[in-house]
Scaffold this motif. Structure first.
Motif, PDB file in Angstrom:
ATOM      1  N   PRO A  56      31.965  47.083  29.865  1.00  0.00           N
ATOM      2  CA  PRO A  56      31.891  46.611  31.255  1.00  0.00           C
ATOM      3  C   PRO A  56      33.172  45.956  31.761  1.00  0.00           C
ATOM      4  O   PRO A  56      33.521  46.114  32.932  1.00  0.00           O
ATOM      5  CB  PRO A  56      30.721  45.625  31.235  1.00  0.00           C
ATOM      6  N   ALA A  57      33.904  45.266  30.903  1.00  0.00           N
ATOM      7  CA  ALA A  57      35.127  44.586  31.359  1.00  0.00           C
ATOM      8  C   ALA A  57      36.202  45.599  31.756  1.00  0.00           C
ATOM      9  O   ALA A  57      36.831  45.467  32.815  1.00  0.00           O
ATOM     10  CB  ALA A  57      35.650  43.656  30.262  1.00  0.00           C
ATOM     11  N   GLU A  58      36.386  46.607  30.931  1.00  0.00           N
ATOM     12  CA  GLU A  58      37.392  47.629  31.226  1.00  0.00           C
ATOM     13  C   GLU A  58      36.998  48.435  32.456  1.00  0.00           C
ATOM     14  O   GLU A  58      37.832  48.761  33.301  1.00  0.00           O
ATOM     15  CB  GLU A  58      37.590  48.566  30.025  1.00  0.00           C
ATOM     16  N   TYR A  59      35.715  48.737  32.558  1.00  0.00           N
ATOM     17  CA  TYR A  59      35.221  49.504  33.709  1.00  0.00           C
ATOM     18  C   TYR A  59      35.430  48.712  35.005  1.00  0.00           C
ATOM     19  O   TYR A  59      35.918  49.259  35.999  1.00  0.00           O
ATOM     20  CB  TYR A  59      33.744  49.848  33.506  1.00  0.00           C
ATOM     21  N   GLN A  60      35.080  47.438  34.987  1.00  0.00           N
ATOM     22  CA  GLN A  60      35.239  46.599  36.179  1.00  0.00           C
ATOM     23  C   GLN A  60      36.713  46.468  36.551  1.00  0.00           C
ATOM     24  O   GLN A  60      37.076  46.523  37.723  1.00  0.00           O
ATOM     25  CB  GLN A  60      34.611  45.220  35.951  1.00  0.00           C
ATOM     26  N   SER A  61      37.567  46.306  35.564  1.00  0.00           N
ATOM     27  CA  SER A  61      39.006  46.215  35.822  1.00  0.00           C
ATOM     28  C   SER A  61      39.525  47.495  36.466  1.00  0.00           C
ATOM     29  O   SER A  61      40.328  47.454  37.403  1.00  0.00           O
ATOM     30  CB  SER A  61      39.755  45.932  34.521  1.00  0.00           C
ATOM     31  N   ALA A  62      39.059  48.633  35.973  1.00  0.00           N
ATOM     32  CA  ALA A  62      39.483  49.914  36.541  1.00  0.00           C
ATOM     33  C   ALA A  62      39.049  50.033  37.995  1.00  0.00           C
ATOM     34  O   ALA A  62      39.829  50.465  38.854  1.00  0.00           O
ATOM     35  CB  ALA A  62      38.914  51.068  35.719  1.00  0.00           C
ATOM     36  N   ARG A  63      37.827  49.641  38.285  1.00  0.00           N
ATOM     37  CA  ARG A  63      37.332  49.711  39.676  1.00  0.00           C
ATOM     38  C   ARG A  63      38.124  48.773  40.591  1.00  0.00           C
ATOM     39  O   ARG A  63      38.460  49.142  41.714  1.00  0.00           O
ATOM     40  CB  ARG A  63      35.843  49.380  39.720  1.00  0.00           C
ATOM     41  N   GLU A  64      38.421  47.578  40.102  1.00  0.00           N
ATOM     42  CA  GLU A  64      39.181  46.626  40.921  1.00  0.00           C
ATOM     43  C   GLU A  64      40.595  47.135  41.198  1.00  0.00           C
ATOM     44  O   GLU A  64      41.097  47.036  42.316  1.00  0.00           O
ATOM     45  CB  GLU A  64      39.225  45.260  40.234  1.00  0.00           C
ATOM     46  N   LYS A  65      41.235  47.691  40.177  1.00  0.00           N
ATOM     47  CA  LYS A  65      42.594  48.200  40.356  1.00  0.00           C
ATOM     48  C   LYS A  65      42.608  49.425  41.268  1.00  0.00           C
ATOM     49  O   LYS A  65      43.536  49.603  42.062  1.00  0.00           O
ATOM     50  CB  LYS A  65      43.231  48.513  39.009  1.00  0.00           C
TER      51      LYS A  65
END
Length: 153
Positions: A56-65
């Motif tokens: 979830p952390a990597e996925y959320q970071s990707a969406r934010e970027k």
């Protein structure tokens, strides 16, 4: 006095030319539409791989970027948009890989539990029994060496 004026004009002209060249260089940066599309696709792939559950952390970071890259494109900051889109793609790829790894580990655990306690204790699957052959009969069988027409082997 005339020489000072020429030098001052030379410096001003050089500064104006440098500023113009810098602006022209920024204007020549192509819009990163292909990179934004690839990044959006990578985020979708991560989501399908189960990144919400496993990374979830990597996925959320990707969406934010990816969102920040879209904002940078709206503000015509193409260089920043490209960099953020590339970072989003890397984060999404990492989320996909972590999700696939977790899924594979779960599948391996399920196989081990189905194989029984012998497989989980030794770390290997049990061997299958060797096939048995029918007992030999009194000299002739279908497995014998072919004979020549004269009757000799």
């Amino acid at each position: 006095m005339n020489r000072t004026r020429i030098t001052t004009l030379g410096w001003r002209a050089a500064a104006v030319l440098a500023a113009a060249a810098g602006l022209a260089a920024c204007a020549d940066v192509p819009p990163p539409t292909a990179q934004l599309g690839a990044s959006a696709q990578a985020v979708q792939t991560a989501e399908r791989a189960g990144a919400l559950q496993y990374a979830p952390a990597e996925y959320q970071s990707a969406r934010e970027k990816l969102g920040a890259a879209d904002n940078a494109m709206r503000n015509d900051d193409r260089t920043k948009a490209r960099r953020l889109a590339e970072e989003a793609q890397v984060e999404a790829d990492l989320a996909t890989i972590r999700s696939q790894r977790a899924t594979a580990q779960q599948a391996a655990g399920a196989v081990r539990s189905l194989a029984g306690p012998q497989a989980t204790n030794t770390g290997t699957m049990p061997r299958a029994a060797a096939p048995t052959l029918p007992p030999a009969t009194s000299g002739t069988s279908d497995w014998s060496v072919p004979r020549t027409p004269g009757g000799t082997p």
